[in-house]
Design a protein around this motif. Sequence first.
Motif, mmCIF file in Angstrom:
data_model
loop_
_atom_site.group_PDB
_atom_site.id
_atom_site.type_symbol
_atom_site.label_atom_id
_atom_site.label_comp_id
_atom_site.label_asym_id
_atom_site.label_seq_id
_atom_site.Cartn_x
_atom_site.Cartn_y
_atom_site.Cartn_z
ATOM 1 N N ASP A 120 37.142 27.934 43.168
ATOM 2 C CA ASP A 120 35.938 27.106 43.171
ATOM 3 C C ASP A 120 34.680 27.939 43.441
ATOM 4 O OD1 ASP A 120 37.486 24.867 42.708
ATOM 5 O OD2 ASP A 120 37.496 24.215 44.806
ATOM 6 N N LEU A 121 34.850 29.135 44.024
ATOM 7 C CA LEU A 121 33.704 29.952 44.433
ATOM 8 C C LEU A 121 33.416 31.141 43.524
ATOM 9 C CD1 LEU A 121 34.416 30.199 48.273
ATOM 10 C CD2 LEU A 121 32.750 28.715 47.133
ATOM 11 N N TYR A 122 34.462 31.776 42.996
ATOM 12 C CA TYR A 122 34.280 33.050 42.316
ATOM 13 C C TYR A 122 34.723 33.012 40.857
ATOM 14 C CZ TYR A 122 33.877 34.570 47.135
ATOM 15 O OH TYR A 122 33.495 34.692 48.442
ATOM 16 N N GLY A 128 34.280 38.031 44.452
ATOM 17 C CA GLY A 128 34.180 38.107 45.899
ATOM 18 C C GLY A 128 34.542 39.485 46.420
ATOM 19 N N ASN A 129 33.900 39.891 47.492
ATOM 20 C CA ASN A 129 34.270 41.159 48.131
ATOM 21 C C ASN A 129 35.062 40.849 49.401
ATOM 22 O OD1 ASN A 129 32.466 40.732 50.369
ATOM 23 N ND2 ASN A 129 30.785 41.496 49.109
ATOM 24 N N SER A 130 35.513 41.882 50.075
ATOM 25 C CA SER A 130 36.382 41.718 51.244
ATOM 26 C C SER A 130 35.760 40.850 52.323
ATOM 27 C CB SER A 130 36.735 43.081 51.841
ATOM 28 O OG SER A 130 37.409 43.870 50.899
ATOM 29 N N SER A 131 34.510 41.110 52.675
ATOM 30 C CA SER A 131 33.902 40.355 53.776
ATOM 31 C C SER A 131 33.631 38.905 53.376
ATOM 32 C CB SER A 131 32.620 41.031 54.267
ATOM 33 O OG SER A 131 31.680 41.118 53.237
ATOM 34 N N GLU A 132 33.245 38.669 52.121
ATOM 35 C CA GLU A 132 33.031 37.293 51.665
ATOM 36 C C GLU A 132 34.332 36.501 51.673
ATOM 37 O OE1 GLU A 132 31.312 38.159 47.864
ATOM 38 O OE2 GLU A 132 29.275 37.838 48.577
ATOM 39 N N VAL A 133 35.412 37.125 51.202
ATOM 40 C CA VAL A 133 36.708 36.452 51.185
ATOM 41 C C VAL A 133 37.147 36.147 52.614
ATOM 42 C CG1 VAL A 133 39.172 36.771 50.678
ATOM 43 C CG2 VAL A 133 37.451 37.332 48.941
ATOM 44 N N LYS A 134 37.031 37.109 53.489
ATOM 45 C CA LYS A 134 37.462 36.934 54.880
ATOM 46 C C LYS A 134 36.709 35.803 55.572
ATOM 47 C CE LYS A 134 38.682 39.910 58.746
ATOM 48 N NZ LYS A 134 38.634 41.248 59.312
ATOM 49 N N SER A 135 35.453 35.587 55.244
ATOM 50 C CA SER A 135 34.647 34.552 55.902
ATOM 51 C C SER A 135 34.714 33.199 55.190
ATOM 52 C CB SER A 135 33.199 35.007 56.034
ATOM 53 O OG SER A 135 32.616 35.154 54.761
ATOM 54 N N THR A 136 35.439 33.113 54.083
ATOM 55 C CA THR A 136 35.550 31.854 53.345
ATOM 56 C C THR A 136 36.330 30.827 54.160
ATOM 57 O OG1 THR A 136 35.478 33.011 51.219
ATOM 58 C CG2 THR A 136 36.412 30.800 51.222
ATOM 59 N N LYS A 137 35.785 29.623 54.232
ATOM 60 C CA LYS A 137 36.435 28.538 54.980
ATOM 61 C C LYS A 137 37.494 27.858 54.116
ATOM 62 C CE LYS A 137 32.592 27.365 58.030
ATOM 63 N NZ LYS A 137 33.016 28.031 59.190
ATOM 64 N N ILE A 138 38.649 27.582 54.734
ATOM 65 C CA ILE A 138 39.730 26.845 54.097
ATOM 66 C C ILE A 138 40.212 25.768 55.065
ATOM 67 C CG2 ILE A 138 40.544 28.638 52.507
ATOM 68 C CD1 ILE A 138 42.607 29.463 54.633
#
Length: 174
Positions: A120-122, A128-138
């Motif tokens: 839904d985001l990328y 997405g990069n590492s930090s964006e993926v890590k901070s993604t809410k699920i």
Amino acid sequence: MDKINSDKWDNFTIGDVYEIVERPQKRSKRHYDNGNVPYIASGSINNGVDDYLEPHSPKDIEKGKCLTISPVDASCFYQDKPFLGRGGGGSSILILRSSYDLTENQQLFLATVIQKKLQDLYTFNTMGNSSEVKSTKIKLPVDSFGKIDFEFMDDYISDIKSKANQRINLLKLI
């Protein structure tokens, strides 16, 4: 299988479960000979396996028991066994590692949740990069204490596998 009721689930970040989100070292399959170690790339089918190659050294091999994500289309797969990961350019895979002792079923559950969210985001244009993926809410199931309910994940995937095996056995009778 009934649809999951996620009304009582809670928000977490991917980093709450997978503390390490990294890319493999720069690696192109054209620099390797054919072999028997899976080469995981940014593919959306076949668990991301693009080929089977011979590593140059044991240092080339990524440990299994992790998730891999294609930043191109957010395909997310559980990698049970060691593999060679496509590294280098922007479309190199991301590897997610957890300090939790996650079972295969828990990883499969999480892979599905993460893939749905990231798709839904990328896209190819907004990888997405590492930090964006890590901070993604699920959203994840929680127990009565508000902690991530890994047992629910395990039971849910076990139930799916059991029903699939029942169907396969039924088809064998036909």
